[in-house]
Design a protein around this motif. Structure first.
Motif, PDB file in Angstrom:
ATOM      1  N   MET A 138       0.792  -1.157   0.014  1.00 55.31           N
ATOM      2  CA  MET A 138       0.064  -0.177   0.003  1.00 55.31           C
ATOM      3  C   MET A 138       0.883   1.236  -0.154  1.00 55.31           C
ATOM      4  N   ASP A 139       0.542   2.229  -0.975  1.00 59.80           N
ATOM      5  CA  ASP A 139       1.581   3.239  -0.915  1.00 59.80           C
ATOM      6  C   ASP A 139       0.782   4.650  -0.761  1.00 59.80           C
ATOM      7  N   GLY A 140       1.506   5.470   0.103  1.00 56.53           N
ATOM      8  CA  GLY A 140       0.520   6.780   0.547  1.00 56.53           C
ATOM      9  C   GLY A 140       1.606   7.771   1.371  1.00 56.53           C
ATOM     10  N   ARG A 141       0.913   8.204   2.199  1.00 54.97           N
ATOM     11  CA  ARG A 141       1.948   9.308   2.986  1.00 54.97           C
ATOM     12  C   ARG A 141       1.779   8.748   4.525  1.00 54.97           C
ATOM     13  N   ASP A 142       0.797   8.258   5.077  1.00 56.52           N
ATOM     14  CA  ASP A 142       0.691   7.734   6.341  1.00 56.52           C
ATOM     15  C   ASP A 142       0.220   6.364   6.470  1.00 56.52           C
ATOM     16  N   ILE A 143       0.930   5.575   5.731  1.00 52.22           N
ATOM     17  CA  ILE A 143       0.376   3.900   5.956  1.00 52.22           C
ATOM     18  C   ILE A 143       1.044   3.193   7.141  1.00 52.22           C
ATOM     19  N   GLY A 144       2.434   3.648   7.109  1.00 50.10           N
ATOM     20  CA  GLY A 144       3.226   2.978   8.164  1.00 50.10           C
ATOM     21  C   GLY A 144       2.801   3.824   9.478  1.00 50.10           C
ATOM     22  N   THR A 145       2.222   5.111   9.529  1.00 51.32           N
ATOM     23  CA  THR A 145       2.125   5.615  10.633  1.00 51.32           C
ATOM     24  C   THR A 145       0.752   5.497  11.103  1.00 51.32           C
ATOM     25  N   VAL A 146      -0.082   5.707  10.373  1.00 50.18           N
ATOM     26  CA  VAL A 146      -1.652   5.643  10.889  1.00 50.18           C
ATOM     27  C   VAL A 146      -2.363   4.398  10.456  1.00 50.18           C
ATOM     28  N   ILE A 147      -2.364   4.343   9.098  1.00 49.16           N
ATOM     29  CA  ILE A 147      -3.328   3.074   8.584  1.00 49.16           C
ATOM     30  C   ILE A 147      -2.975   1.689   8.962  1.00 49.16           C
ATOM     31  N   LEU A 148      -1.657   1.643   8.597  1.00 52.32           N
ATOM     32  CA  LEU A 148      -1.321  -0.053   9.144  1.00 52.32           C
ATOM     33  C   LEU A 148       0.069   0.336   9.990  1.00 52.32           C
ATOM     34  N   PRO A 149      -0.131   0.656  11.076  1.00 53.33           N
ATOM     35  CA  PRO A 149       0.843   0.687  12.117  1.00 53.33           C
ATOM     36  C   PRO A 149       1.464  -0.557  12.426  1.00 53.33           C
ATOM     37  N   ASP A 150       0.796  -1.833  12.284  1.00 57.75           N
ATOM     38  CA  ASP A 150       1.510  -2.801  12.513  1.00 57.75           C
ATOM     39  C   ASP A 150       2.105  -3.562  11.257  1.00 57.75           C
ATOM     40  N   ALA A 151       2.109  -2.966  10.145  1.00 51.26           N
ATOM     41  CA  ALA A 151       2.629  -3.412   8.890  1.00 51.26           C
ATOM     42  C   ALA A 151       3.788  -4.218   8.918  1.00 51.26           C
ATOM     43  N   ASP A 152       4.131  -5.159   8.468  1.00 51.30           N
ATOM     44  CA  ASP A 152       5.336  -6.141   8.452  1.00 51.30           C
ATOM     45  C   ASP A 152       6.533  -5.317   7.875  1.00 51.30           C
ATOM     46  N   VAL A 153       6.389  -4.567   7.128  1.00 48.49           N
ATOM     47  CA  VAL A 153       7.511  -3.922   6.354  1.00 48.49           C
ATOM     48  C   VAL A 153       7.121  -2.405   6.214  1.00 48.49           C
ATOM     49  N   LYS A 154       7.944  -1.686   6.552  1.00 54.22           N
ATOM     50  CA  LYS A 154       7.619  -0.181   6.344  1.00 54.22           C
ATOM     51  C   LYS A 154       8.885   0.374   5.669  1.00 54.22           C
ATOM     52  N   ILE A 155       8.567   1.210   4.493  1.00 55.17           N
ATOM     53  CA  ILE A 155       9.440   1.741   3.793  1.00 55.17           C
ATOM     54  C   ILE A 155       9.225   3.110   3.709  1.00 55.17           C
ATOM     55  N   TYR A 156      10.031   3.797   3.684  1.00 54.03           N
ATOM     56  CA  TYR A 156       9.935   5.475   3.467  1.00 54.03           C
ATOM     57  C   TYR A 156      10.782   5.566   2.116  1.00 54.03           C
ATOM     58  N   LEU A 157      10.268   5.910   1.194  1.00 58.26           N
ATOM     59  CA  LEU A 157      10.879   6.017  -0.135  1.00 58.26           C
ATOM     60  C   LEU A 157      11.008   7.547  -0.442  1.00 58.26           C
ATOM     61  N   THR A 158      12.201   7.932  -0.769  1.00 58.69           N
ATOM     62  CA  THR A 158      12.517   9.498  -1.052  1.00 58.69           C
ATOM     63  C   THR A 158      13.523   9.375  -2.292  1.00 58.69           C
TER      64      THR A 158
END
Ligand code: DC
Length: 223
Positions: free
Chosen positions: A125-145
């Motif tokens: 899932m891509d967005g701006r707040d996926i790892g912080t709000v939508i799926l805080p328990d995601a198995d992998v969190k990537i911040y792509l920049t």
């Protein structure tokens, strides 16, 4: 077993290209959450409302019915039964999306749609707040920049390829303005989650970025 991969980051970082490729390799569903904000922005525009006015936008939300469907492997957003296609991809819709995304009621309105998909399927899932709000328990969190110039160049080429008349300087300044709005808003600002892996892909070809991320992912989950 289901798993969740969250990819956040600023516009033009290549999130959608990379997330789509990762989902295809892993055989799981790709969810482009920006398209939901763009669709709300589109509806606000068709109603002639001010996208910065929480009062005006909130009044429209009960009239919006959104559906995500997957057609030929691509995500399509339906607004009240009508497919959005590329109408939501213009620079004007980017600005509308960014404005409405700062309104708490809009974020609350879209929250469950996003979580529901991740409950049913393994997702990238891509967005701006996926790892912080939508799926805080995601198995992998990537911040792509990537650098501002690099991101603006990609956005510029993408818009030109779609036949839109844009110039590089205005794409760069629009992008910086949008980054400022998105990262400084009070609710769910676009920032890296504390446990996200920051990946800078400046100067990388998409393929290089995808294989770098596949390496990261395969260390965190069994794929
Ligand atoms: O990823 P995109 O450029 O399609 O997103 C459009 C706008 O929507 C972006 O400026 C910020 C907002 N957005 C958001 O606030 N949260 C998300 N999860 C996705 C997008």
């Amino acid at each position: 077993m289901k798993f969740q991969i969250a990819i956040d980051g600023p516009s033009g970082a290549g999130k959608s290209t990379v997330a789509k490729a990762l989902a295809a390799r892993l055989g799981i569903v790709y969810v482009d959450t920006g398209a939901l904000y763009r669709t709300v922005g589109y509806y606000v525009r068709t109603q002639g409302a001010d996208p910065h006015s929480a009062r005006e936008v909130e009044a429209l939300l009960p009239h919006i019915r959104l559906e995500l469907r997957y057609e030929n492997g691509a995500q399509q957003v339906y607004l009240n039964g009508e497919p959005m296609g590329d109408r939501i991809r213009t620079p004007e819709m980017s600005m509308y999306a960014s404005a409405v995304s700062a309104i708490p009621a809009v974020r609350a309105f879209l929250l469950e749609t996003q979580r529901a998909i991740a409950r049913e399927h393994s997702v990238v899932m891509d967005g701006r707040d996926i790892g912080t709000v939508i799926l805080p328990d995601a198995d992998v969190k990537i911040y792509l920049t990537a650098s501002d110039e690099c991101r603006a160049r990609r956005r510029y080429e993408e818009l030109r390829a779609k036949g839109m008349e844009v110039d590089y300087e205005s794409v760069l300044s629009d992008m910086r303005e949008r980054d400022r709005n998105d990262s400084s808003r009070a609710v769910a600002p676009a920032v890296a989650a504390k446990d996200a892996i920051v990946f800078d892909n400046s100067g990388m070809q998409p393929e290089e970025c995808v294989s770098g991320l596949m390496t990261v992912i395969s260390k965190l989950i069994r794929v």
